[in-house]
Design a protein around this motif. Structure first.
Motif, PDB file in Angstrom:
ATOM      1  N   LYS A 121       0.827  -1.210   0.000  1.00 37.78           N
ATOM      2  CA  LYS A 121       0.000   0.000   0.000  1.00 37.78           C
ATOM      3  C   LYS A 121       0.861   1.260   0.000  1.00 37.78           C
ATOM      4  N   PHE A 122       2.065   1.129   0.530  1.00 33.91           N
ATOM      5  CA  PHE A 122       2.980   2.264   0.637  1.00 33.91           C
ATOM      6  C   PHE A 122       3.941   2.280  -0.539  1.00 33.91           C
ATOM      7  N   THR A 123       4.386   3.473  -0.915  1.00 38.15           N
ATOM      8  CA  THR A 123       5.487   3.531  -1.878  1.00 38.15           C
ATOM      9  C   THR A 123       6.751   3.124  -1.142  1.00 38.15           C
ATOM     10  N   MET A 124       7.741   2.656  -1.887  1.00 40.95           N
ATOM     11  CA  MET A 124       8.985   2.233  -1.250  1.00 40.95           C
ATOM     12  C   MET A 124       9.630   3.395  -0.495  1.00 40.95           C
ATOM     13  N   SER A 125       9.618   4.581  -1.081  1.00 43.48           N
ATOM     14  CA  SER A 125      10.245   5.726  -0.415  1.00 43.48           C
ATOM     15  C   SER A 125       9.530   6.049   0.898  1.00 43.48           C
ATOM     16  N   ASP A 126       8.206   6.016   0.912  1.00 36.51           N
ATOM     17  CA  ASP A 126       7.461   6.271   2.152  1.00 36.51           C
ATOM     18  C   ASP A 126       7.747   5.189   3.190  1.00 36.51           C
ATOM     19  N   TYR A 127       7.750   3.949   2.749  1.00 37.09           N
ATOM     20  CA  TYR A 127       7.991   2.824   3.657  1.00 37.09           C
ATOM     21  C   TYR A 127       9.376   2.926   4.308  1.00 37.09           C
ATOM     22  N   LEU A 128      10.413   3.138   3.496  1.00 33.89           N
ATOM     23  CA  LEU A 128      11.768   3.221   4.044  1.00 33.89           C
ATOM     24  C   LEU A 128      11.934   4.434   4.952  1.00 33.89           C
ATOM     25  N   SER A 129      11.366   5.564   4.562  1.00 36.81           N
ATOM     26  CA  SER A 129      11.450   6.772   5.394  1.00 36.81           C
ATOM     27  C   SER A 129      10.721   6.586   6.720  1.00 36.81           C
ATOM     28  N   ARG A 130       9.645   5.821   6.676  1.00 33.79           N
ATOM     29  CA  ARG A 130       8.886   5.553   7.901  1.00 33.79           C
ATOM     30  C   ARG A 130       9.646   4.609   8.832  1.00 33.79           C
ATOM     31  N   GLU A 131      10.344   3.642   8.258  1.00 36.74           N
ATOM     32  CA  GLU A 131      11.023   2.619   9.051  1.00 36.74           C
ATOM     33  C   GLU A 131      12.428   3.013   9.515  1.00 36.74           C
ATOM     34  N   LEU A 132      13.034   3.962   8.831  1.00 36.88           N
ATOM     35  CA  LEU A 132      14.406   4.372   9.145  1.00 36.88           C
ATOM     36  C   LEU A 132      14.430   5.844   9.558  1.00 36.88           C
ATOM     37  N   PRO A 133      15.370   6.222  10.412  1.00 37.97           N
ATOM     38  CA  PRO A 133      15.397   7.610  10.883  1.00 37.97           C
ATOM     39  C   PRO A 133      16.119   8.574   9.927  1.00 37.97           C
ATOM     40  N   TYR A 134      15.909   8.386   8.635  1.00 33.60           N
ATOM     41  CA  TYR A 134      16.564   9.222   7.631  1.00 33.60           C
ATOM     42  C   TYR A 134      15.573   9.593   6.543  1.00 33.60           C
ATOM     43  N   GLU A 135      15.879  10.665   5.842  1.00 35.83           N
ATOM     44  CA  GLU A 135      15.072  11.029   4.679  1.00 35.83           C
ATOM     45  C   GLU A 135      15.433  10.089   3.523  1.00 35.83           C
ATOM     46  N   TYR A 136      14.474   9.893   2.632  1.00 34.45           N
ATOM     47  CA  TYR A 136      14.663   8.942   1.541  1.00 34.45           C
ATOM     48  C   TYR A 136      15.852   9.312   0.654  1.00 34.45           C
ATOM     49  N   ASN A 137      16.072  10.588   0.385  1.00 33.61           N
ATOM     50  CA  ASN A 137      17.211  10.991  -0.460  1.00 33.61           C
ATOM     51  C   ASN A 137      18.532  10.488   0.110  1.00 33.61           C
ATOM     52  N   TYR A 138      18.703  10.618   1.427  1.00 30.89           N
ATOM     53  CA  TYR A 138      19.924  10.142   2.073  1.00 30.89           C
ATOM     54  C   TYR A 138      20.023   8.619   1.949  1.00 30.89           C
ATOM     55  N   ILE A 139      18.928   7.933   2.249  1.00 27.38           N
ATOM     56  CA  ILE A 139      18.896   6.472   2.174  1.00 27.38           C
ATOM     57  C   ILE A 139      19.266   6.011   0.758  1.00 27.38           C
ATOM     58  N   SER A 140      18.656   6.639  -0.223  1.00 30.63           N
ATOM     59  CA  SER A 140      18.884   6.286  -1.620  1.00 30.63           C
ATOM     60  C   SER A 140      20.329   6.538  -2.034  1.00 30.63           C
ATOM     61  N   ASN A 141      20.871   7.689  -1.643  1.00 38.29           N
ATOM     62  CA  ASN A 141      22.256   8.026  -2.003  1.00 38.29           C
ATOM     63  C   ASN A 141      23.260   7.069  -1.374  1.00 38.29           C
ATOM     64  N   VAL A 142      23.077   6.738  -0.092  1.00 37.43           N
ATOM     65  CA  VAL A 142      23.994   5.818   0.585  1.00 37.43           C
ATOM     66  C   VAL A 142      23.907   4.435  -0.063  1.00 37.43           C
ATOM     67  N   PHE A 143      22.702   3.984  -0.355  1.00 38.47           N
ATOM     68  CA  PHE A 143      22.520   2.669  -0.975  1.00 38.47           C
ATOM     69  C   PHE A 143      23.245   2.617  -2.321  1.00 38.47           C
ATOM     70  N   SER A 144      23.034   3.621  -3.148  1.00 37.02           N
ATOM     71  CA  SER A 144      23.672   3.656  -4.470  1.00 37.02           C
ATOM     72  C   SER A 144      25.188   3.712  -4.355  1.00 37.02           C
ATOM     73  N   GLU A 145      25.687   4.502  -3.403  1.00 34.66           N
ATOM     74  CA  GLU A 145      27.131   4.655  -3.210  1.00 34.66           C
ATOM     75  C   GLU A 145      27.773   3.331  -2.800  1.00 34.66           C
ATOM     76  N   VAL A 146      27.163   2.633  -1.858  1.00 34.76           N
ATOM     77  CA  VAL A 146      27.751   1.404  -1.323  1.00 34.76           C
ATOM     78  C   VAL A 146      27.502   0.203  -2.236  1.00 34.76           C
ATOM     79  N   GLU A 147      26.290   0.088  -2.790  1.00 36.72           N
ATOM     80  CA  GLU A 147      25.912  -1.092  -3.567  1.00 36.72           C
ATOM     81  C   GLU A 147      26.198  -0.975  -5.063  1.00 36.72           C
ATOM     82  N   GLY A 148      26.371   0.243  -5.548  1.00 37.03           N
ATOM     83  CA  GLY A 148      26.623   0.428  -6.974  1.00 37.03           C
ATOM     84  C   GLY A 148      25.387   0.234  -7.833  1.00 37.03           C
ATOM     85  N   THR A 149      24.228   0.251  -7.220  1.00 35.15           N
ATOM     86  CA  THR A 149      22.949   0.151  -7.918  1.00 35.15           C
ATOM     87  C   THR A 149      21.921   0.957  -7.131  1.00 35.15           C
TER      88      THR A 149
END
Length: 185
Positions: A88-116
């Protein structure tokens, strides 16, 4: 205190880690995908825990970014594989709700570390779930599309073909041709 573990992807992983924690007589509050919540663990026990986890393919993590990545992966796996209500939730809303970070930060760190990107990781997980559901042969492709939040069967099929190189129906035929009847085993 939280301890983060890499490579936990299912409930069997949780049970395997729980068995190790009990074997080492570590007092814990909970064990979920990717983490142990417990009292502080003394260094000797922490080293034993790390060695036993490594022996079965897991890794105790101390790098904060790696910990965040594993938490993101665990949340995505839960989102796609275990709890259809989360769709029911978008992935960005879900991750932002579950983690204490904004989605942009989460997305940037994921891309930086995982390369995708997170989006590509989610697509990969969804296609794995589609494969699993096709093999079970209990749901129609329309039901699978609905369950996984695809807007249409055509969209699911196009994405499936981009990732696997096969259409869902061709994948199903290949899987069925590899099955042997019980009397031929």
């Amino acid at each position: 205190m939280k301890y983060y573990i890499k490579n936990m992807v299912c409930q069997r992983c949780v049970m395997a880690v729980e068995n190790i924690v009990k074997e080492l007589d570590i007092n814990y509050y909970s064990i979920t995908l990717g983490e142990i919540s417990s009292e502080p663990i003394v260094e000797k026990k922490l080293n034993e825990l790390s060695a036993k986890l490594n022996a079965i393919g897991f890794e105790l993590m101390d790098d904060k970014k790696k910990q965040l990545i594993e938490k993101i992966k665990s949340l995505i796996i839960s989102y796609v594989h275990f709890d259809p209500e989360l769709q029911k939730f978008t992935m960005s809303d879900y991750l932002s709700r579950e983690l204490p970070y904004e989605y942009n930060y989460i997305s940037n760190v994921f891309s930086e570390v995982e390369g995708t990107t997170i989006e590509k990781y989610v697509i990969t997980q969804k296609i794995e779930k589609v494969k699993e559901l096709i093999v079970y042969d209990e749901l129609s492709l329309q039901q699978i599309a609905d369950q996984l939040g695809y807007s249409s069967v055509a969209y699911l099929s196009n994405q499936f073909k981009k990732v696997t190189g096969l259409t869902p129906s061709h994948f199903k035929k290949i899987r069925e041709s590899k099955r042997k009847p019980l009397d031929h085993l």
